[in-house]
Design a protein around this motif. Sequence first.
Motif, PDB file in Angstrom:
ATOM      1  N   SER A 369      39.248  35.668  37.590  1.00  0.00           N
ATOM      2  CA  SER A 369      38.596  35.656  36.278  1.00  0.00           C
ATOM      3  C   SER A 369      39.150  34.520  35.426  1.00  0.00           C
ATOM      4  O   SER A 369      40.182  33.935  35.733  1.00  0.00           O
ATOM      5  CB  SER A 369      38.797  36.990  35.562  1.00  0.00           C
ATOM      6  OG  SER A 369      40.157  37.157  35.222  1.00  0.00           O
ATOM      7  N   PHE A 370      38.440  34.272  34.339  1.00  0.00           N
ATOM      8  CA  PHE A 370      38.740  33.058  33.604  1.00  0.00           C
ATOM      9  C   PHE A 370      38.459  33.246  32.123  1.00  0.00           C
ATOM     10  O   PHE A 370      37.341  33.567  31.749  1.00  0.00           O
ATOM     11  CB  PHE A 370      37.853  31.941  34.163  1.00  0.00           C
ATOM     12  CG  PHE A 370      38.424  30.577  33.967  1.00  0.00           C
ATOM     13  CD1 PHE A 370      39.364  30.078  34.853  1.00  0.00           C
ATOM     14  CD2 PHE A 370      38.054  29.816  32.895  1.00  0.00           C
ATOM     15  CE1 PHE A 370      39.903  28.828  34.674  1.00  0.00           C
ATOM     16  CE2 PHE A 370      38.589  28.562  32.704  1.00  0.00           C
ATOM     17  CZ  PHE A 370      39.515  28.067  33.602  1.00  0.00           C
ATOM     18  N   ASN A 371      39.500  33.104  31.323  1.00  0.00           N
ATOM     19  CA  ASN A 371      39.288  33.076  29.883  1.00  0.00           C
ATOM     20  C   ASN A 371      38.604  34.340  29.355  1.00  0.00           C
ATOM     21  O   ASN A 371      37.836  34.284  28.407  1.00  0.00           O
ATOM     22  CB  ASN A 371      38.444  31.842  29.512  1.00  0.00           C
ATOM     23  CG  ASN A 371      38.876  31.233  28.187  1.00  0.00           C
ATOM     24  OD1 ASN A 371      40.064  31.161  27.903  1.00  0.00           O
ATOM     25  ND2 ASN A 371      37.935  30.814  27.387  1.00  0.00           N
ATOM     26  N   ASP A 372      38.897  35.474  29.989  1.00  0.00           N
ATOM     27  CA  ASP A 372      38.306  36.750  29.562  1.00  0.00           C
ATOM     28  C   ASP A 372      39.143  37.313  28.412  1.00  0.00           C
ATOM     29  O   ASP A 372      39.738  38.384  28.515  1.00  0.00           O
ATOM     30  CB  ASP A 372      38.272  37.705  30.757  1.00  0.00           C
ATOM     31  CG  ASP A 372      37.512  38.988  30.470  1.00  0.00           C
ATOM     32  OD1 ASP A 372      36.688  38.988  29.540  1.00  0.00           O
ATOM     33  OD2 ASP A 372      37.751  39.982  31.168  1.00  0.00           O
ATOM     34  N   ASN A 373      39.177  36.573  27.311  1.00  0.00           N
ATOM     35  CA  ASN A 373      40.111  36.863  26.219  1.00  0.00           C
ATOM     36  C   ASN A 373      39.907  38.233  25.590  1.00  0.00           C
ATOM     37  O   ASN A 373      40.857  38.878  25.165  1.00  0.00           O
ATOM     38  CB  ASN A 373      39.999  35.780  25.140  1.00  0.00           C
ATOM     39  CG  ASN A 373      40.452  34.429  25.651  1.00  0.00           C
ATOM     40  OD1 ASN A 373      41.328  34.345  26.502  1.00  0.00           O
ATOM     41  ND2 ASN A 373      39.844  33.361  25.164  1.00  0.00           N
ATOM     42  N   ASP A 374      38.672  38.684  25.506  1.00  0.00           N
ATOM     43  CA  ASP A 374      38.390  39.994  24.913  1.00  0.00           C
ATOM     44  C   ASP A 374      38.244  41.085  25.972  1.00  0.00           C
ATOM     45  O   ASP A 374      37.778  42.184  25.662  1.00  0.00           O
ATOM     46  CB  ASP A 374      37.116  39.918  24.065  1.00  0.00           C
ATOM     47  CG  ASP A 374      37.298  38.987  22.872  1.00  0.00           C
ATOM     48  OD1 ASP A 374      38.398  38.995  22.295  1.00  0.00           O
ATOM     49  OD2 ASP A 374      36.352  38.241  22.550  1.00  0.00           O
ATOM     50  N   GLN A 375      38.616  40.755  27.197  1.00  0.00           N
ATOM     51  CA  GLN A 375      38.558  41.688  28.319  1.00  0.00           C
ATOM     52  C   GLN A 375      37.154  42.290  28.515  1.00  0.00           C
ATOM     53  O   GLN A 375      37.008  43.431  28.972  1.00  0.00           O
ATOM     54  CB  GLN A 375      39.586  42.842  28.155  1.00  0.00           C
ATOM     55  CG  GLN A 375      41.017  42.415  28.365  1.00  0.00           C
ATOM     56  CD  GLN A 375      41.558  41.610  27.202  1.00  0.00           C
ATOM     57  OE1 GLN A 375      41.464  42.033  26.062  1.00  0.00           O
ATOM     58  NE2 GLN A 375      42.105  40.438  27.474  1.00  0.00           N
ATOM     59  N   HIS A 524      45.212  48.671  34.462  1.00  0.00           N
ATOM     60  CA  HIS A 524      44.456  47.601  33.812  1.00  0.00           C
ATOM     61  C   HIS A 524      45.291  46.931  32.719  1.00  0.00           C
ATOM     62  O   HIS A 524      45.328  45.697  32.622  1.00  0.00           O
ATOM     63  CB  HIS A 524      43.150  48.155  33.224  1.00  0.00           C
ATOM     64  CG  HIS A 524      42.050  48.297  34.219  1.00  0.00           C
ATOM     65  ND1 HIS A 524      41.178  47.283  34.504  1.00  0.00           N
ATOM     66  CD2 HIS A 524      41.701  49.334  35.015  1.00  0.00           C
ATOM     67  CE1 HIS A 524      40.306  47.692  35.419  1.00  0.00           C
ATOM     68  NE2 HIS A 524      40.604  48.934  35.748  1.00  0.00           N
ATOM     69  N   VAL A 525      45.945  47.737  31.913  1.00  0.00           N
ATOM     70  CA  VAL A 525      46.764  47.183  30.821  1.00  0.00           C
ATOM     71  C   VAL A 525      47.922  46.352  31.386  1.00  0.00           C
ATOM     72  O   VAL A 525      48.177  45.236  30.934  1.00  0.00           O
ATOM     73  CB  VAL A 525      47.305  48.314  29.922  1.00  0.00           C
ATOM     74  CG1 VAL A 525      48.360  47.779  28.957  1.00  0.00           C
ATOM     75  CG2 VAL A 525      46.163  48.949  29.139  1.00  0.00           C
ATOM     76  N   ASP A 526      48.608  46.917  32.389  1.00  0.00           N
ATOM     77  CA  ASP A 526      49.751  46.209  32.979  1.00  0.00           C
ATOM     78  C   ASP A 526      49.336  44.862  33.553  1.00  0.00           C
ATOM     79  O   ASP A 526      50.021  43.855  33.370  1.00  0.00           O
ATOM     80  CB  ASP A 526      50.395  47.061  34.084  1.00  0.00           C
ATOM     81  CG  ASP A 526      51.152  48.261  33.528  1.00  0.00           C
ATOM     82  OD1 ASP A 526      51.361  48.296  32.297  1.00  0.00           O
ATOM     83  OD2 ASP A 526      51.515  49.152  34.313  1.00  0.00           O
ATOM     84  N   GLN A 527      48.205  44.851  34.244  1.00  0.00           N
ATOM     85  CA  GLN A 527      47.753  43.601  34.875  1.00  0.00           C
ATOM     86  C   GLN A 527      47.368  42.557  33.821  1.00  0.00           C
ATOM     87  O   GLN A 527      47.674  41.374  33.966  1.00  0.00           O
ATOM     88  CB  GLN A 527      46.545  43.889  35.779  1.00  0.00           C
ATOM     89  CG  GLN A 527      46.881  44.701  37.004  1.00  0.00           C
ATOM     90  CD  GLN A 527      47.276  43.829  38.182  1.00  0.00           C
ATOM     91  OE1 GLN A 527      47.435  42.629  38.054  1.00  0.00           O
ATOM     92  NE2 GLN A 527      47.459  44.455  39.325  1.00  0.00           N
ATOM     93  N   VAL A 591      49.006  41.298  22.252  1.00  0.00           N
ATOM     94  CA  VAL A 591      49.232  42.444  23.138  1.00  0.00           C
ATOM     95  C   VAL A 591      48.606  43.697  22.547  1.00  0.00           C
ATOM     96  O   VAL A 591      47.952  44.474  23.249  1.00  0.00           O
ATOM     97  CB  VAL A 591      50.746  42.654  23.372  1.00  0.00           C
ATOM     98  CG1 VAL A 591      50.996  43.953  24.140  1.00  0.00           C
ATOM     99  CG2 VAL A 591      51.353  41.474  24.120  1.00  0.00           C
ATOM    100  N   SER A 592      48.790  43.885  21.234  1.00  0.00           N
ATOM    101  CA  SER A 592      48.224  45.053  20.551  1.00  0.00           C
ATOM    102  C   SER A 592      46.703  45.061  20.644  1.00  0.00           C
ATOM    103  O   SER A 592      46.091  46.099  20.884  1.00  0.00           O
ATOM    104  CB  SER A 592      48.673  45.044  19.086  1.00  0.00           C
ATOM    105  OG  SER A 592      48.089  46.114  18.394  1.00  0.00           O
ATOM    106  N   ARG A 593      46.100  43.884  20.465  1.00  0.00           N
ATOM    107  CA  ARG A 593      44.631  43.774  20.537  1.00  0.00           C
ATOM    108  C   ARG A 593      44.138  44.142  21.932  1.00  0.00           C
ATOM    109  O   ARG A 593      43.132  44.836  22.093  1.00  0.00           O
ATOM    110  CB  ARG A 593      44.210  42.353  20.174  1.00  0.00           C
ATOM    111  CG  ARG A 593      42.713  42.116  20.258  1.00  0.00           C
ATOM    112  CD  ARG A 593      42.348  40.730  19.781  1.00  0.00           C
ATOM    113  NE  ARG A 593      43.080  39.689  20.463  1.00  0.00           N
ATOM    114  CZ  ARG A 593      42.764  39.242  21.692  1.00  0.00           C
ATOM    115  NH1 ARG A 593      41.738  39.775  22.350  1.00  0.00           N
ATOM    116  NH2 ARG A 593      43.445  38.269  22.241  1.00  0.00           N
ATOM    117  N   ILE A 594      44.862  43.680  22.957  1.00  0.00           N
ATOM    118  CA  ILE A 594      44.480  43.979  24.333  1.00  0.00           C
ATOM    119  C   ILE A 594      44.575  45.479  24.592  1.00  0.00           C
ATOM    120  O   ILE A 594      43.672  46.093  25.160  1.00  0.00           O
ATOM    121  CB  ILE A 594      45.374  43.197  25.317  1.00  0.00           C
ATOM    122  CG1 ILE A 594      45.012  41.707  25.273  1.00  0.00           C
ATOM    123  CG2 ILE A 594      45.230  43.723  26.735  1.00  0.00           C
ATOM    124  CD1 ILE A 594      45.979  40.822  26.020  1.00  0.00           C
TER     125      ILE A 594
END
Length: 622
Positions: A369-375, A524-527, A591-594
């Motif tokens: 994946s690439f640049n998936d900033n907002d997941q 998912h969060v850890d990765q 990190v909080s946003r993610i």
Amino acid sequence: MACGGLMSAPVCLIENDENGKLCVRKQAKDILDGIKEPVVVVSVVGLYRTGKSYLMNRLAGQQSGFALGGTIESKTKGIWMWCVPHPNKEGHTLVLLDTEGLGDVDKGDEKHDTWIFCLAVLLSSTLVYNSLGVIDNMALEKLHYVTELTENIRVKAEGSRDEDESADFMRVFPSFVWAVRDFTLELTMGGDPITSDQYLESALKLKPGNSSQAERFNLPRRCLRHFFAVRKCFVFPRPASTQNMRKMEELTEKDLDSEFLEQANTFCHYIYDNADPKIVCGGRTITGSALGNLAEVYVESIRSGKVPCLENAVVSLSKIQNDRAVEQALESYMTEMLSKAQLPMDPADLSNIHTVAEKKAIEGFITMSFNDNDQIYQKELMRKIQNEYQDMCLQNHQASHMQCEAVLLEVFDTLEKGISDGLYLKPGGYRQYRDMLAQLAEEYKAKTKSQIMCEEVLSLHLKAKEEVGNMILRSDECLSAAEQEKEVQRLKNEILEQQQRGLEEQNRLQAQVFKDMQRSHKEHVDQIIHQMEREQERMRRDNEQVLKAKLREKHALLQQGFDQQASRLQRQIDCLKSEMQEEQKSKPSKVSRILDGVSATAELIVPSFVPKFVSAISKLFK
């Protein structure tokens, strides 16, 4: 030395189509699509007939491969590619790009050479510039392509360009290696020996003054100093006699000059040890698949008459890569599940297979994946994996249900025949029926104890047989009314107890589902955080490298009396330091946003997943 484990020979990556426009060859693109690991990309550029291809063959660990040629004609057209396993970096592929010789008079299209040079810069993590003789003003003037980089490449999209673009270029441009061939001079300065790196830096010293002549002299030097944070130089003596030079592909190492051979080995080991994986804006390391897509994005931009923009390329690349990343990660998950899950099976074992398959799928997604900033795409993958897992759980229950029913029909067949034949409709028949029912229930449980639907299927069967049992009970004249009433209540209690065991079975299954969802959310969060930390570490390293280069440049300017330029550079240094501090401060909020984003997705999936799961199981029972 590396061996050609991925490709037995080079293939053309970029060529001219029938209309004379650059295009990416499908064969090369397909090869890159198959490379899911990070790539270290080394390009070689330089004037034609200067021995570029020989250095690339050495890096591939082969005597031949890229066409060398023994005449004055340029052999390499476009950009050729050779992918080999990296000899030093496990899990990485070394991608070698041999470019068409620059300055071939027969082409008559100088812009073509410029685009070849720009593509080599854009696609590589290390750029080798190959030249003959010495590094003098003439050699630097022939490297005029570097002065045109800002005209032909943009880092940021229109409307967001900074006053100091050199830092942006430094972050994403490759390291620069100047390979000087057929070098015959002594490496000395003022009577003292110097290194080849000192020789290069000495050649890049600026000339004081503001005249047009001084500006023309300084321009290529300033560009090399401003765009390439890491610079290295190797000087090679002539490899062999003039006669032997015409048949380089046929020469063995014993036919080569020992000093040349030693320098060639030093050059290869430097590249193996120091060439970094290819990154793009944001410090993201790319795979072979992404490199192929990146080449297509840049070439399409050039074909359409636009200036390639790294920021726009990342946006285009992210859409291509992320769609494929979701598709391939889901395919990986399903392949793993279908190959390992033999239904029916213990839900805990199925959960373990799901855990491994999901982890592998997420790792594959993160890599691709690439640049998936907002997941956005990772959340989509999360939903799809949970839907597939839910379906697999239901299939497991259906398979278990069917197997339990088959065993139940086989075990209780004797009882069914006895009921059909009226065997129990006689005095004392009820006790006989009751004992047989209890015996067969234990036999059924022994045969299905590993099945998840064991208790529920038996519960349904006992409930269905309640009326038959009551009928046999009422017809048994050996029992008094009080005894019959007591037996009716006992039968009801047995059915209720069995139903309770079935309910507990369902509760355990639901608890397993919740446990799986919680673990999935954590994975998912850890990765994501792990990937973000890797990218931030790479960005930190890149920023420190840029900062170090600018401090070095400022020191050189002060030594040479360019006080005004040094002062301007200090402002850039201060600005860069401030950016680095802000980036560090913003890490916790990122990190909080993610966490918030992925948690919100999990909160949407879990409440809908479990009721759908229970509803489907209930339908199965009915």
